[in-house]
Scaffold this active site. Structure first.
Site, mmCIF file in Angstrom:
data_model
loop_
_atom_site.group_PDB
_atom_site.id
_atom_site.type_symbol
_atom_site.label_atom_id
_atom_site.label_comp_id
_atom_site.label_asym_id
_atom_site.label_seq_id
_atom_site.Cartn_x
_atom_site.Cartn_y
_atom_site.Cartn_z
ATOM 1 N N THR A 185 40.626 41.987 15.615
ATOM 2 C CA THR A 185 39.278 42.581 15.696
ATOM 3 C C THR A 185 38.710 42.802 14.312
ATOM 4 O O THR A 185 39.437 43.122 13.389
ATOM 5 C CB THR A 185 39.342 43.933 16.411
ATOM 6 O OG1 THR A 185 40.499 44.619 15.979
ATOM 7 C CG2 THR A 185 39.410 43.700 17.889
ATOM 8 N N VAL A 231 38.502 35.371 31.230
ATOM 9 C CA VAL A 231 39.780 34.667 31.129
ATOM 10 C C VAL A 231 40.968 35.582 30.869
ATOM 11 O O VAL A 231 42.113 35.230 31.166
ATOM 12 C CB VAL A 231 39.776 33.562 30.044
ATOM 13 C CG1 VAL A 231 38.955 32.358 30.487
ATOM 14 C CG2 VAL A 231 39.257 34.086 28.717
ATOM 15 N N GLY A 232 40.724 36.782 30.292
ATOM 16 C CA GLY A 232 41.842 37.683 30.021
ATOM 17 C C GLY A 232 41.414 39.118 30.200
ATOM 18 O O GLY A 232 40.243 39.391 30.459
ATOM 19 N N ASN A 278 46.443 35.954 22.244
ATOM 20 C CA ASN A 278 46.244 37.397 22.107
ATOM 21 C C ASN A 278 46.922 38.008 20.889
ATOM 22 O O ASN A 278 46.555 39.102 20.469
ATOM 23 C CB ASN A 278 46.678 38.096 23.391
ATOM 24 C CG ASN A 278 45.665 37.867 24.494
ATOM 25 O OD1 ASN A 278 44.534 38.302 24.377
ATOM 26 N ND2 ASN A 278 46.059 37.138 25.536
ATOM 27 N N GLU A 298 43.856 33.092 30.540
ATOM 28 C CA GLU A 298 44.285 32.758 29.176
ATOM 29 C C GLU A 298 45.665 32.098 29.177
ATOM 30 O O GLU A 298 46.641 32.708 29.627
ATOM 31 C CB GLU A 298 44.318 34.022 28.315
ATOM 32 C CG GLU A 298 42.918 34.507 27.969
ATOM 33 C CD GLU A 298 42.922 35.797 27.161
ATOM 34 O OE1 GLU A 298 42.001 35.961 26.364
ATOM 35 O OE2 GLU A 298 43.838 36.621 27.325
ATOM 36 N N LYS A 338 32.615 34.901 35.237
ATOM 37 C CA LYS A 338 33.159 34.613 33.914
ATOM 38 C C LYS A 338 34.342 35.548 33.649
ATOM 39 O O LYS A 338 34.414 36.649 34.206
ATOM 40 C CB LYS A 338 32.121 34.781 32.810
ATOM 41 C CG LYS A 338 31.737 36.242 32.529
ATOM 42 C CD LYS A 338 31.187 36.446 31.129
ATOM 43 C CE LYS A 338 32.279 36.567 30.092
ATOM 44 N NZ LYS A 338 33.165 37.748 30.218
ATOM 45 N N THR A 343 35.753 43.150 31.642
ATOM 46 C CA THR A 343 34.876 42.221 31.045
ATOM 47 C C THR A 343 34.557 41.116 32.053
ATOM 48 O O THR A 343 33.727 40.320 31.709
ATOM 49 C CB THR A 343 35.620 41.725 29.841
ATOM 50 O OG1 THR A 343 36.062 42.864 29.130
ATOM 51 C CG2 THR A 343 34.787 40.835 28.964
ATOM 52 N N THR A 382 39.060 33.071 23.025
ATOM 53 C CA THR A 382 39.561 32.352 24.193
ATOM 54 C C THR A 382 39.404 30.851 24.010
ATOM 55 O O THR A 382 38.639 30.382 23.181
ATOM 56 C CB THR A 382 38.782 32.768 25.442
ATOM 57 O OG1 THR A 382 37.402 32.485 25.200
ATOM 58 C CG2 THR A 382 38.953 34.229 25.696
ATOM 59 N N THR A 383 40.166 30.138 24.789
ATOM 60 C CA THR A 383 40.080 28.692 24.780
ATOM 61 C C THR A 383 39.656 28.263 26.177
ATOM 62 O O THR A 383 39.927 28.944 27.154
ATOM 63 C CB THR A 383 41.462 28.086 24.506
ATOM 64 O OG1 THR A 383 42.366 28.607 25.472
ATOM 65 C CG2 THR A 383 41.948 28.440 23.115
#
Lengths: 242, 242
Positions: free
Chosen positions: A242, A26-27, A237, A114, A24, A35, A2-3
């Site tokens: 991974t 972002v995506g 993304n 994101e 917390k 998450t 993530t940014t």
């Protein structure tokens, strides 16, 4: 992956007590208190059953009304702890303070999604009930064509109308009664003149866009929170392995 | 608005008769036989009621199993005309020929989706019933995180597992029984060694990716068709103004 993950914190008062919240994420965000992690702290004194009930009502109208990308994580968590150090407060005051904090955090998460450049708030009112209002609002805020239109600063009411239509079974929504607004500016059915369009173009370039749809059926209402869909979301993304 | 709209045509034989199909459409595609138009022509001789029934079965497994961007257009249309000039044919032969033509067109539309570089086919089998298989398959093919992973040629089975999880109510799917494959290569639960990963990396860079999920519950199965999500999709739809 993530940014620009910025810290999300909010605070409100309930009488003598304070409510502080942290979040917390972002995506992979369409919470179904799965998450995303959000934590609330208060020094109000309140029984755990009563706190649980009012906390669930607050989360339903805030974090569970949030969608970055329709992808529900397996581990969204909202937790609250009350120390009691400030003594008892009116439950309605505590609920209002909690709502203020949770809504602020929800909007912070939406704005930090994101690749997001614009917070999108969708309010549907005049629905037959709140359930219908939520279903229509979520369909609008999750539509890739609505999200890309907002990214392009295009007041494309046709795409909003499409989203309303795709979640209807043709009997539950009366197209003749639907009114669509961007901010407070009606765009459908009354068309905009050139001055109106110029003013709206300025609004659409802002960092927050409200889509307001009135169904003209009843008293049901719901507001949901999301963000635009940008090339940056795709890059974040697609480039992550991974 | 669109780039690279290529003509989509397909043809098959049913005994003495021919079936020809035509389709158009690149975005706002999740048909619920609602801007997608597809037209079938045959010279088979068949009664209109029987033709209607077998045509609906074919469309349910082809065009209604297609999603480019989850946004359903208001005017998807599938029509068929039979001239009778070739005389009667066995209905099962005609249905098979129609299915061949409709499936070819569905895959052509998926491959030509706005900004698409990869056709994604998702097969779910071992489901309790076909309805569950379709629901899980559609959730996978529509997940922005799965779509961007395929765009990045990343065999990200974790995102496939996330999509399976988000459409489960925690009782209808048994996580212990789920098997995930890209193409014919199992990636979960049996992990890949380095040679397997290298072979899979080549597969993921192709212009067609099959995601195959077995639920291990029953005989239900369904296959759906979609495409990756690219920055180009965002640009096409963000830069277009009405």
């Amino acid at each position: 992956m993530t940014t620009d993950t910025v810290p999300k914190v909010a605070e409100a008062r309930a009488g003598a007590a304070r409510v502080v919240g942290l979040a917390k994420g972002v995506g992979m965000i369409e919470p179904d208190m799965a998450t995303l992690i959000t934590l609330f702290l208060t020094d109000a004194e309140i029984g755990s059953d009563e706190l649980d009930q009012l906390f669930r009502r607050v989360i339903d109208r805030t974090f569970n009304a949030l969608s970055i990308d329709t992808d529900t994580s397996t581990s969204d968590t909202a937790a609250i702890m009350a120390s009691g150090a400030a003594g008892p407060v009116a439950p309605s005051d505590l609920e209002a303070a909690l709502h203020t904090v949770a809504l602020s955090l929800t909007r912070q998460v939406a704005r930090d999604g994101e690749g997001a450049t614009t917070l999108i708030e969708v309010t549907v009112d005049g629905a037959a009930d709140d359930t219908q209002a939520k279903r229509v609002a979520k369909t609008i805020v999750n539509s890739p064509l609505v999200k890309t239109a907002v990214h392009g600063a295009d007041p494309n009411w046709g795409r909003v109308a499409m989203a309303v239509g795709k979640c209807s079974d043709d009997t539950d929504i009366d197209q003749e009664r639907v009114v669509i607004r961007f901010g407070t500016q009606e765009v459908y059915p009354r068309p905009l003149d050139e001055d109106g369009l110029a003013a709206l173009a300025g609004y659409m370039k802002g960092d927050e866009v409200l889509v307001h749809v009135s169904l003209g059926l009843g008293d049901g209402a719901f507001t949901v929170y999301g963000c635009d869909l940008s090339d940056q979301y795709v890059r974040i993304n697609a480039d992550y392995t991974t």
